[in-house]
Design an enzyme around this catalytic site. Structure first.
Site, short mmCIF file in Angstrom:
data_model
loop_
_atom_site.label_atom_id
_atom_site.label_comp_id
_atom_site.label_asym_id
_atom_site.label_seq_id
_atom_site.Cartn_x
_atom_site.Cartn_y
_atom_site.Cartn_z
N LYS A 181 59.65 -23.00 38.08
CA LYS A 181 58.84 -22.99 36.86
C LYS A 181 59.51 -22.16 35.79
CE LYS A 181 55.59 -20.50 35.05
NZ LYS A 181 55.91 -20.63 33.60
N GLY A 234 60.78 -11.33 35.96
CA GLY A 234 59.89 -11.15 34.81
C GLY A 234 59.36 -9.74 34.78
N SER A 235 58.15 -9.58 34.28
CA SER A 235 57.60 -8.24 34.10
C SER A 235 57.15 -7.65 35.44
CB SER A 235 56.41 -8.29 33.15
OG SER A 235 55.42 -9.15 33.67
N THR A 236 57.17 -6.34 35.52
CA THR A 236 56.73 -5.64 36.73
C THR A 236 55.25 -5.94 36.98
OG1 THR A 236 58.43 -3.96 36.57
CG2 THR A 236 56.43 -3.31 37.72
N GLU A 237 54.49 -6.04 35.88
CA GLU A 237 53.06 -6.33 35.99
C GLU A 237 52.81 -7.65 36.72
OE1 GLU A 237 51.65 -6.71 32.03
OE2 GLU A 237 49.61 -7.23 32.68
N GLY A 239 55.04 -9.26 38.47
CA GLY A 239 55.69 -9.14 39.78
C GLY A 239 54.71 -8.63 40.84
N GLU A 256 62.78 -9.62 40.69
CA GLU A 256 63.71 -8.95 39.78
C GLU A 256 62.88 -8.63 38.55
OE1 GLU A 256 65.71 -8.00 36.99
OE2 GLU A 256 66.68 -9.97 36.87
N CYS A 290 66.52 -7.15 30.79
CA CYS A 290 65.83 -6.25 31.73
C CYS A 290 66.66 -5.00 31.99
CB CYS A 290 65.49 -6.97 33.02
SG CYS A 290 66.86 -7.91 33.67
N GLU A 392 58.67 -0.48 29.01
CA GLU A 392 59.67 -1.48 28.63
C GLU A 392 59.23 -2.17 27.33
OE1 GLU A 392 60.23 -4.91 31.26
OE2 GLU A 392 62.39 -4.60 31.10
P1 NAP Z 1 56.06 -12.47 32.39
O1 NAP Z 1 54.62 -12.75 32.06
O2 NAP Z 1 56.35 -11.60 33.53
O3 NAP Z 1 56.76 -13.91 32.56
C1 NAP Z 1 57.77 -14.23 33.49
C2 NAP Z 1 57.44 -15.55 34.19
O4 NAP Z 1 56.27 -15.40 34.99
C3 NAP Z 1 57.14 -16.70 33.24
O5 NAP Z 1 57.61 -17.90 33.78
C4 NAP Z 1 55.64 -16.68 33.21
O6 NAP Z 1 55.08 -17.89 32.79
C5 NAP Z 1 55.32 -16.38 34.64
N1 NAP Z 1 53.97 -15.85 34.88
C6 NAP Z 1 53.18 -15.17 34.02
N2 NAP Z 1 52.01 -14.84 34.62
C7 NAP Z 1 52.06 -15.34 35.87
C8 NAP Z 1 51.16 -15.34 36.98
N3 NAP Z 1 49.96 -14.76 36.90
N4 NAP Z 1 51.54 -15.94 38.11
C9 NAP Z 1 52.74 -16.54 38.21
N5 NAP Z 1 53.63 -16.58 37.20
C10 NAP Z 1 53.31 -15.98 36.04
O7 NAP Z 1 56.76 -11.92 31.12
P2 NAP Z 1 56.33 -12.19 29.59
O8 NAP Z 1 54.84 -12.08 29.43
O9 NAP Z 1 56.96 -13.42 29.13
O10 NAP Z 1 56.97 -10.93 28.90
C11 NAP Z 1 56.24 -9.71 28.94
C12 NAP Z 1 57.13 -8.56 29.27
O11 NAP Z 1 57.79 -8.78 30.51
C13 NAP Z 1 58.29 -8.32 28.32
O12 NAP Z 1 57.93 -7.65 27.17
C14 NAP Z 1 59.23 -7.56 29.18
O13 NAP Z 1 58.87 -6.20 29.21
C15 NAP Z 1 59.04 -8.16 30.53
N6 NAP Z 1 60.06 -9.17 30.89
C16 NAP Z 1 61.02 -8.80 31.75
C17 NAP Z 1 62.00 -9.72 32.10
C18 NAP Z 1 63.10 -9.36 33.06
O14 NAP Z 1 64.09 -10.06 33.12
N7 NAP Z 1 62.96 -8.33 33.85
C19 NAP Z 1 62.00 -10.99 31.56
C20 NAP Z 1 60.97 -11.36 30.68
C21 NAP Z 1 60.02 -10.42 30.37
P3 NAP Z 1 54.64 -18.04 31.24
O15 NAP Z 1 55.83 -17.71 30.43
O16 NAP Z 1 54.25 -19.43 31.09
O17 NAP Z 1 53.51 -17.07 31.06
#
Ligand code: NAP
Ligand code: MG
Length: 498
Positions: A181, A234-237, A239, A256, A290, A392
């Protein structure tokens, strides 16, 4: 292959080797963040589509894919790497249109690394081996290293194609099947990749790509009882949510997650080199990295000189049209991310930090006025305990913290929930290696920053996640070990046979 400048493209889901609409018929739009215009309209996967995709991946895993030789798996991956290389220019343009990163980065960094990852893991397919164990007695014991099965993979928007490559390449090399996804902000690259996966000739169902929202499609995938493993970046939250839902089915997990990397500049470093490294650490990819060096620790005695040079250079960064080859920074990926960054500028001021560069949106002309741009920003007088040093931000925003004492510096550098990466700038090799040992992070860069290679492992300590991607370590995430015992004596064992 479509062009980035054409009218909005339409994309369907890729399930069981076919491009199909979502069961609900719903679609969503993905904007070009440089202008806010719609780039593409994409089928929106939800639970019913995830069920279909997991079913297809299961049939492929138990059917054609498991019957293919390791050599043929490797050849398919290699073919895919070649197709991606052939289409690099178009893919890079689409990646830039969807994500906003400068074309220079998509074309010369992201795409070559995508190719490198598929190529590297293509080579591994024939080299995944078990071992023989020197057990006592007339016994033969060996191990088989087998694929895990159906893997759910959820990726972010900051390096859309590269994150797809990091996930797909090792999973497929090891003989797994995948439901991937992409992030809702950047589904285009993955859907173009699906076309090349089809063209390369992968059996149907081996790779399924299902764009959709995290709360619906992502959550349905992570909690699906039909998957054997979930890999998330993605985000730690989020994760933590993934780990919780995986716990219900005891699905294997690799994560990650975020970072708040210390990038440490000593007075004895080559200051010009360190300034360039600090810029690369925080402004690359608009700071949406990240492992960004977002906490910049500078030794007190060179702080003023360093900060002067850094703000001077930051002010000269070319921010604008990401399709322009001379652009150094494009827009943030979304309005949501832009607002989040602006929020942190307010927080920094409230906390008593000073904004010595940027801190606002740049003045751009024409269509780009509606883009999600933010100027390279430097906060000085930051304390490591402040929110801007602990949370972050994921934007082109660096918090500068000065230090005098080395022991105290190590404590501060490690005083974070994260542990993804760290940078050190010094000419003292003893100190450099001492730091490499003391810093609790998965990647250490000495007098360099943001270096990556498909053969070198990447991943986090602490709340930056578990598991290592790339390199041979990635294969551990996608294989499981079976121990096989064989009697060589031909006699009944133990006392029951007597
Ligand atoms: P995110 O919500 O963690 O998104 C990462 C992935 O997870 C996306 O494909 C997202 O889909 C999916 N996702 C979101 N909620 C989910 C859930 N409940 N169950 C399963 N999958 C889910 O990150 P973001 O909201 O786009 O960005 C927010 C913050 O995350 C950023 O400001 C940054 O601090 C951090 N971030 C970190 C990384 C990294 O490489 N470590 C990368 C991106 C963001 P959708 O996009 O469709 O919601
Ligand atoms: Mg987009």
């Amino acid at each position: 292959m479509s062009s980035a400048s054409a009218a909005p493209q339409k994309y369907q889901l890729f399930i069981d080797g076919q491009f199909v609409d979502s069961e609900s018929g719903k679609t969503f739009k993905t904007p070009n963040p440089a202008t806010g215009d719609t780039l593409a309209e994409v089928a929106e996967a939800d639970k019913a589509d995830i069920d279909k995709a997991v079913g297809a991946a299961r049939r492929a895993f138990e059917g054609k894919w498991s019957k293919l030789s390791a050599r043929d798996r490797g050849r398919l991956l290699y073919k895919l790497s070649q197709l991606i290389e052939q289409h690099s220019a178009d893919l890079a343009a689409l990646e830039t249109a969807d994500n906003g990163k400068p074309i220079k980065e998509s074309l010369y960094v992201d795409l070559p690394q995508v190719v490198e990852n598929f190529e590297y893991f293509a080579g591994w397919a024939t080299k995944i081996e078990g071992e023989t164990i020197p057990v006592p007695g007339k016994m033969f014991n060996y191990t088989l290293r087998e694929p895990i099965g159906v893997c759910g993979q959820i990726i972010p928007w900051n390096f859309p194609l590269l994150m797809a490559a990091w996930k797909l390449a090792p999973a497929l090399a090891a003989g797994n099947t995948v439901v991937l996804k992409p992030a809702e902000q950047t589904p285009v690259g993955a859907m173009e990749l699906a076309k090349l996966i089809q063209e390369a000739g992968f059996p149907e169902g081996v790779v399924n790509i299902v764009p959709g929202y995290g709360e619906t499609a992502g959550a349905a995938l992570a909690s699906h009882p039909g998957i054997d493993k979930i890999a998330f970046t993605g985000s730690t939250e989020v994760g933590k949510l993934i780990a919780k839902s995986a716990a219900d089915n005891l699905t294997k997990v690799s994560l990650e997650l975020g970072g708040k990397a210390p990038n440490i500049v000593f007075a004895d470093s080559d200051i010009e080199q360190a300034v360039a490294g600090a810029m690369m650490g925080i402004f690359y990819n608009q700071g949406q990295v990240c492992c960004a060096g977002s906490r910049l620790f500078v030794e007190e005695s060179v702080k003023d000189e360093f900060l002067g040079k850094l703000s001077d250079k930051a002010g000269k960064i070319a921010v604008g049209d990401p399709m322009n080859k001379s652009t150094q920074m494009g827009p943030q990926v979304s309005e949501e991310q832009l607002n989040r960054i602006k929020g942190y500028v307010d927080i920094a001021r409230e906390e008593g930090a000073t904004v010595v560069a940027g801190g606002a949106t740049p003045q751009l002309e024409g269509a780009f006025q509606k883009g999600y741009f933010f100027s390279p920003t430097i906060f000085a007088e930051v304390k490591n305990s402040m929110r801007v040093a602990q949370e972050e931000i994921f934007g082109p925003v660096v918090s500068v913290i000065s230090f005098k004492d080395e022991d105290d510096l190590i404590k501060q550098a490690n005083d974070t929930i994260y542990g993804l990466s760290a940078g050190i700038w010094t000419k003292d090799i003893t100190r450099a290696h001492r730091f490499a040992k003391e810093i609790k992070a998965g990647v250490i860069w000495i007098n360099t920053y943001n270096m990556f290679n498909a053969a070198s492992p990447f991943g986090g300590y602490k709340q930056s996640g578990y598991g290592r991607e790339m390199g041979r370590h990635a294969l551990d995430l996608y294989t499981q070990v079976k121990s096989v015992w064989v009697d060589l004596s031909g006699r009944p064992i133990g006392w029951f046979g007597k």
